[in-house]
Every structure is written in C-alpha cells, then in structure tokens.
Write a protein that holds these residues in place. Structure first.
Motif, short mmCIF file in Angstrom:
data_model
loop_
_atom_site.label_atom_id
_atom_site.label_comp_id
_atom_site.label_asym_id
_atom_site.label_seq_id
_atom_site.Cartn_x
_atom_site.Cartn_y
_atom_site.Cartn_z
N CYS A 13 51.94 -28.57 53.32
CA CYS A 13 50.52 -27.87 53.40
C CYS A 13 50.25 -26.64 52.49
CB CYS A 13 50.13 -27.59 54.84
SG CYS A 13 50.25 -28.65 56.02
N GLU A 29 53.61 -24.47 52.16
CA GLU A 29 54.84 -24.81 52.91
C GLU A 29 55.19 -26.19 52.72
OE1 GLU A 29 54.21 -23.34 56.99
OE2 GLU A 29 53.83 -21.23 56.31
N MET A 31 56.74 -29.86 53.82
CA MET A 31 57.10 -30.24 55.16
C MET A 31 56.79 -31.80 55.15
SD MET A 31 53.67 -28.94 57.46
CE MET A 31 54.05 -27.42 57.06
N GLY A 34 54.42 -32.79 60.64
CA GLY A 34 53.79 -31.85 61.28
C GLY A 34 52.72 -31.33 60.79
N HIS A 35 51.86 -31.90 59.67
CA HIS A 35 50.73 -31.33 59.19
C HIS A 35 49.76 -30.89 60.11
CE1 HIS A 35 53.04 -33.38 55.98
NE2 HIS A 35 52.07 -33.06 54.78
N VAL A 37 50.11 -29.91 63.15
CA VAL A 37 50.28 -28.79 63.93
C VAL A 37 50.10 -27.52 63.17
CG1 VAL A 37 52.13 -27.58 65.22
CG2 VAL A 37 51.99 -30.17 65.50
N ARG A 38 50.73 -27.63 61.86
CA ARG A 38 50.82 -26.48 61.04
C ARG A 38 49.66 -26.02 60.46
NH1 ARG A 38 51.29 -21.85 60.55
NH2 ARG A 38 52.53 -20.75 58.77
N PRO A 41 46.93 -23.17 61.50
CA PRO A 41 47.23 -21.82 61.78
C PRO A 41 47.43 -21.51 60.28
CG PRO A 41 48.40 -23.12 63.28
CD PRO A 41 47.53 -24.18 62.56
N LEU A 42 47.94 -22.20 59.21
CA LEU A 42 47.95 -21.74 57.86
C LEU A 42 46.78 -21.44 57.28
CD1 LEU A 42 50.21 -21.33 55.63
CD2 LEU A 42 49.81 -23.82 55.01
N GLU A 45 46.13 -17.84 58.49
CA GLU A 45 47.00 -17.01 58.07
C GLU A 45 46.41 -16.47 56.70
OE1 GLU A 45 50.78 -18.51 58.34
OE2 GLU A 45 50.62 -18.79 60.53
#
Length: 223
Positions: A13, A29, A31, A34-35, A37-38, A41-42, A45
């Motif tokens: 991501c 990030e 990975m 799990g895209h 989920v993450r 939030p990314l 941030e």
C-alpha cells in the motif's frame, strides 16, 4: 492544488500527498495481503503527517492495475469513498504508466514493464523509447513474452521483471531501470498532469487476466 496519490494494486500500500508540486508526505508499506485492513489507517497517517484534512484534497489519483485483484478493488473503493466525501474527482493511472514515469530517459530500443501477477505469468506491456505503447497489456509465460520483444536494446522495469529475466538470459543488451515498487508520489504527480481526465467515482480497473473467482450464475454447468 492538493493531490492524494494511492497505490494498492501491487504487493503493498502506498499513499502520498502533494501540494504545489511538492511532496508533503509519502509512505509505502510492502504486504502480500491485508490491504483492506491497513490502507485507510495509512491514508489517515499520511494526511496527518502532511497536515492536510481529507476535505482539503482537490484531486485524487489511484492506480488502476493490473495487479492484485483484492488490492486493486480495495484501492479503488477507498479512493471512491474519499473522493465522494470531499466532493472531488479521481484520475485513474495504469500501473504500467506509474512505473514508466520513474524510468528516466531511455535513449533507444524497447522498454518492458513487467508487474508481478502473483503467478508464473507477469502482467507486461511493451513501450518504445519515448513511452509509446507497442501493443496491448499482456499476461503470458516468460518465454512467450520474451519471444515478442523486438531485437535491439531492452530496458526492463517493474516488480515482475524477476519472472522474465531468465527467459532473457541469452540477450546481452538488457538493462534494468527504475524502482521496483510504484511510488505513490508519482501517482499523485501523474494525476495532476492528467487532471483533464478526472472523473466522478472510481475509474474502471485494468485486470488483463480474468478473476479466479467466478459467480455461480456464470459457471458452466457440469456435463
């Protein structure tokens, strides 16, 4: 203009925010899964790091693939929701274009952009030295893909080049260029450059290969 660029079509991501041609914040990030989920939030941030609220974004850019089916859908849905909330439009950036934009000058020959399709066959597209496509996107075994590449200097790029290098082992004119991962800041830059192509709602995905999952209604009946 404030532009948010996002990539979730590949093995990770990435989110970036640009304002006035300068990158305010960017993060990628890696990975494999799990895209869903993450990713959001990314986004929050990176927006916080940039000091920008989602409602202040003027334009959104997102990679349209090809790549991971799940990641691609997650990215398009996320940008669709953000753009709807901000009342802004979206520019779709093919993943091939995002890789090509970070190559720098290529003086001669052919460019092969290969993306990891999570299988033995990469997603690929051929370009000439100035970035003009030499045909449609492909998804082929490495040896079949190598047979389609014209003679002469060859530049390879993208996170799927490892899948084709063995098939190119007999060539002495192959050079590798550019970063392996797509830079979300590049996605944001291309979106700003292509703002005249902005649309309401998520852009259509570029799958190249049909999805593995097939709805029951579309499955052929067993004999």
């Amino acid at each position: 203009m404030i532009v948010l660029g996002l990539d979730a079509a590949g093995a990770g991501c990435g989110v970036a925010v640009r304002r006035g041609g300068h990158v305010l914040a960017a993060r990628t990030e890696p990975m494999a899964q799990g895209h869903a989920v993450r990713l959001m939030p990314l986004v929050l941030e990176v927006l916080a790091e940039a000091g920008v609220a989602s409602g202040e974004i003027d334009l959104f850019g997102v990679t349209t693939g090809p790549g991971s089916f799940t990641g691609l859908r997650v990215g398009l849905a996320a940008v669709g929701g953000l753009a709807l909330g901000a009342g802004r439009k979206i520019v779709g950036i093919p993943s091939f274009d995002a890789v090509l934009a970070d190559l720098g000058p290529v003086t001669a020959g052919t460019v092969l952009v290969a993306l990891d399709g999570r299988r033995a066959e990469p997603f690929a597209r051929l370009f000439d030295a100035v970035g003009r496509p030499l045909g449609e996107p492909l998804c082929l075994p490495a040896d079949e893909l190598a047979a389609l590449i014209p003679p002469g200097p060859l530049t390879v790029a993208g996170d799927g080049v490892g899948l084709v290098l063995s098939a190119l082992a007999g060539r002495t004119d192959v050079g590798r260029a550019g970063p392996a991962a797509i830079d979300p800041a590049t996605v944001a830059r291309l979106a700003e450059e292509r703002a005249d192509q902005a649309r309401e709602g998520p852009p259509p995905p570029l799958y190249v290969r049909p999805p593995d999952a097939v709805p029951l209604a579309d499955r052929a009946p067993k004999p």
